[in-house]
Design a protein around this motif. Structure first.
Motif, mmCIF file in Angstrom:
data_model
loop_
_atom_site.group_PDB
_atom_site.id
_atom_site.type_symbol
_atom_site.label_atom_id
_atom_site.label_comp_id
_atom_site.label_asym_id
_atom_site.label_seq_id
_atom_site.Cartn_x
_atom_site.Cartn_y
_atom_site.Cartn_z
ATOM 1 N N GLY A 147 0.823 -1.222 0.000
ATOM 2 C CA GLY A 147 0.000 0.000 0.000
ATOM 3 C C GLY A 147 0.846 1.257 0.000
ATOM 4 N N VAL A 148 0.440 2.264 0.769
ATOM 5 C CA VAL A 148 1.155 3.543 0.831
ATOM 6 C C VAL A 148 2.374 3.362 1.738
ATOM 7 C CG1 VAL A 148 1.075 5.947 1.574
ATOM 8 C CG2 VAL A 148 -0.922 4.916 0.456
ATOM 9 N N VAL A 149 3.534 3.773 1.253
ATOM 10 C CA VAL A 149 4.797 3.615 1.979
ATOM 11 C C VAL A 149 5.366 4.979 2.322
ATOM 12 C CG1 VAL A 149 7.159 2.717 1.844
ATOM 13 C CG2 VAL A 149 5.273 1.461 0.768
ATOM 14 N N GLY A 150 5.810 5.140 3.560
ATOM 15 C CA GLY A 150 6.537 6.342 3.969
ATOM 16 C C GLY A 150 8.027 6.047 3.972
ATOM 17 N N ALA A 151 8.816 6.885 3.334
ATOM 18 C CA ALA A 151 10.266 6.695 3.274
ATOM 19 C C ALA A 151 10.956 7.904 3.883
ATOM 20 C CB ALA A 151 10.726 6.507 1.830
ATOM 21 N N ILE A 152 11.901 7.636 4.789
ATOM 22 C CA ILE A 152 12.702 8.690 5.409
ATOM 23 C C ILE A 152 14.163 8.351 5.149
ATOM 24 C CG2 ILE A 152 13.324 9.831 7.571
ATOM 25 C CD1 ILE A 152 10.522 9.214 8.600
ATOM 26 N N THR A 153 14.892 9.279 4.521
ATOM 27 C CA THR A 153 16.213 8.937 3.980
ATOM 28 C C THR A 153 17.299 9.901 4.454
ATOM 29 O OG1 THR A 153 15.640 10.202 1.985
ATOM 30 C CG2 THR A 153 15.253 7.830 1.929
ATOM 31 N N PRO A 154 18.583 9.454 4.392
ATOM 32 C CA PRO A 154 19.702 10.215 4.943
ATOM 33 C C PRO A 154 20.330 11.163 3.942
ATOM 34 C CG PRO A 154 20.482 8.115 4.217
ATOM 35 C CD PRO A 154 18.992 8.141 3.905
ATOM 36 N N TRP A 155 21.270 11.974 4.423
ATOM 37 C CA TRP A 155 21.909 12.990 3.574
ATOM 38 C C TRP A 155 23.111 12.433 2.803
ATOM 39 C CZ3 TRP A 155 26.918 12.998 4.924
ATOM 40 C CH2 TRP A 155 27.252 12.697 6.250
ATOM 41 N N ASN A 156 23.672 11.286 3.236
ATOM 42 C CA ASN A 156 24.973 10.905 2.642
ATOM 43 C C ASN A 156 24.868 10.313 1.255
ATOM 44 O OD1 ASN A 156 23.828 8.540 3.680
ATOM 45 N ND2 ASN A 156 25.817 7.638 4.126
ATOM 46 N N PHE A 157 23.714 9.738 0.922
ATOM 47 C CA PHE A 157 23.449 9.256 -0.451
ATOM 48 C C PHE A 157 22.048 9.717 -0.816
ATOM 49 C CE2 PHE A 157 27.105 6.700 -1.591
ATOM 50 C CZ PHE A 157 27.733 6.536 -0.362
#
Ligand SMILES: NC(=O)c1ccc[n+]([C@@H]2O[C@H](COP(=O)([O-])OP(=O)(O)OC[C@H]3O[C@@H](n4cnc5c(N)ncnc54)[C@H](O)[C@@H]3O)[C@@H](O)[C@H]2O)c1
Ligand SMILES: O=C[C@H](O)CS(=O)(=O)O
Length: 483
Positions: A147-157
């Motif tokens: 279904g709906v996915v929340g993604a939280i990602t870093p600054w290094n890549f």
């Protein structure tokens, strides 16, 4: 005045509409090499995130009905668009994150490879026809998009960490709300520009920038969002996972590392030094798979240190856009303080600085690539992820010592071993408690192989034929009344 760049967007992407925060609040984005302000992004919060999740849910109801082949075809258009713009995407990435341009373009290329890989995997999301225990029933197990996915990602890549999540999600039939790192939002927003250009329906990909805590809280609490995938520090990941599980969200966690890099007496010395340089100093030492501890057997120790010192001191430090630069700035002054703390602690406990050891003459968050010897397990550098260009050399005597030292950490992401003894290579590989093992190789990441950590380095796997599984759910159907 914001910088000029063809793919620069300074707004959130919600339901196909580029928009400011509802209250107009913004956050400045700076170039870590120069300190110049590149532009700004909306400081969005819960209300904007709710709107993005609503849009993603509406889009999901249609996107999940597309055939896998049609989803794959559109994903390949995004792949092609990323590669066509890799030079500009790389320049934008270097401007906001600082990594040398060649590495930035390499990251964008890897990001495109993840999109292509999962476009190919889209048509292989198989289920099961199960031999029935009943004469008049038939049993199916069907894989469906979560279904709906929340993604939280870093600054290094800031490109590839999104692409390896987005590719799997889109291929499975999911839609996504991405919160990129506040320091490096423009690479994510540029992916949104390209997705819009190639024809992704509004709401399939939404990008919300701003208050991490507020955005994450809405993701965790909103019943329309079914999964959270996080890449970042172990401390943030553990707190986020607890909140997500309180609302029974599916979670994938790609967290911190503390990689051992083991060099045995029988190793190819030149290969081991080259591998250590890659594993330690790629992205100016700011990768989750960086060699955090370099363990060298006593017989080869002095020769290894001499060769390593020559290579470390030869590296050119500077703005990643300049020719020949292989080490950029750290992302911020907190990174500078951390490497200074690790060096001071190590020296106070008996380590010796062989080369580097201080802030670079360029000022700001530039730091001298540093090599120290005499490192021991009681030092901070042995226990914490340095995330900076600091190579600490530890010495060991036996194979058993090497394994014990290597596994003496709560992390379990990447590890490396250099030996020309095949039996030893397998004994060490099988003894290492890590998700990734490089044998005579210092750079092993590829979209076709599984990437995931043991212990406090995370939960789940990204990339490979396994990476799409976490974006699907299994449904069992029992068909009766067949007479
Ligand atoms: N395992 C992997 O694949 C992988 C890949 C890249 C980076 N990392 C790890 O990430 C770390 C460096 O990245 P970072 O400094 O961006 O990590 P971080 O944990 O500080 O931030 C990661 C993301 O989480 C957000 N965030 C921060 N606080 C939050 C909160 N309270 N609630 C919700 N979200 C929050 C940030 O804005 C960012 O988008 C290192 O530990 C590195 O090892 C791991
Ligand atoms: O920082 C962590 C990244 O996953 C590094 S890699 O480029 O994927 O190896």
């Amino acid at each position: 005045m914001p910088m000029s760049h063809p793919l620069l967007r300074q707004q959130c992407l919600i339901n196909g509409v580029w928009q400011d925060a509802m209250d107009g609040a913004t956050i400045a984005v700076s170039n870590p090499s120069t300190g110049d302000v590149l532009g700004s992004i909306p400081r969005a919060g819960r209300a904007e995130t709710k709107a993005a999740i609503d849009a993603a849910h509406r889009a999901f109801l249609d996107w999940r009905t597309w055939t896998a082949a049609d989803r794959a075809n559109l994903m390949m258009k995004l792949h092609d668009a990323i590669l066509a713009d890799k030079a500009e995407l790389g320049r934008l990435l270097t401007l906001e994150m600082g990594k040398p341009l060649a590495e930035a373009v390499g990251e964008v290329t890897l990001g495109a490879a993840y999109i292509r890989w999962f476009a190919e995997e889209a048509r292989r999301v198989y289920g099961d026809v199960i031999p029935s225990p009943w004469k008049n029933r038939r049993l199916l197990a069907v894989r469906e998009p979560v279904g709906v996915v929340g993604a939280i990602t870093p600054w290094n890549f800031p490109n590839s960490m999104i692409a390896r999540k987005l590719g799997a999600a889109l291929a499975a039939g999911c839609t996504m709300v991405v919160k990129p790192a506040t320091q490096t939002p423009y690479s994510a927003l540029a992916i949104g520009v390209l997705a819009e250009q190639v024809g992704f329906p509004p709401g399939v990909l939404n990008i919300v920038t701003g208050s991490a805590a507020e955005i994450a809280a809405e993701m965790c609490e909103n019943p329309l969002l079914r999964k959270i995938t996080f890449t970042g520090s172990t401390s943030v990941g553990k707190a986020l996972a607890a909140k997500a599980m309180a609302h029974m969200k599916r979670v994938s966690m790609e967290l911190g590392g503390n990689a051992p890099f083991i060099v045995f007496d029988d190793a190819d010395l030149d290969a081991a030094v080259a591998g250590a340089m890659l594993a330690k100093f790629r992205n100016t030492g700011q990768t989750c798979v960086c060699a955090n501890r370099i363990l060298v057997q006593s017989g080869i120790h002095d020769a290894f240190v001499e060769r390593m010192a020559t290579a470390v001191s030869a590296m050119k430090v500077g703005d990643g856009l300049q020719d020949g630069v292989v080490q950029g700035p750290l992302i911020d002054m907190a990174g500078v303080r951390k490497i200074e703390e690790h060096i001071a602690d190590a020296v106070a406990k008996g380590a010796r600085v062989v080369t580097g050891g201080a802030r670079h003459a360029l000022g700001g968050s530039f730091f001298q690539p540093t090599l120290i010897t005499g490192a021991t397990s009681d030092m901070a550098v042995a226990r914490d992820e340095t995330f900076a260009p600091l190579a600490p050399i530890f010495q060991f005597e036996t194979e058993a010592d090497a394994l014990r030292m290597a596994n003496d950490t709560e992390y379990g992401l990447a590890s490396y071993v250099y030996t020309r003894d095949l039996g030893r290579a397998f004994r060490i590989m099988e003894g290492l408690d890590y998700g990734l093992v490089g044998i005579n190789e210092g750079l092993i990441t590829t979209e076709v192989a599984p990437f995931g950590g043991h212990k406090e380095s995370g939960v789940g796997v990204e990339g490979s034929r396994h990476g799409i599984d976490d974006y699907t759910t299994l449904k069992y159907a029992c068909i009766g009344g067949l007479g």
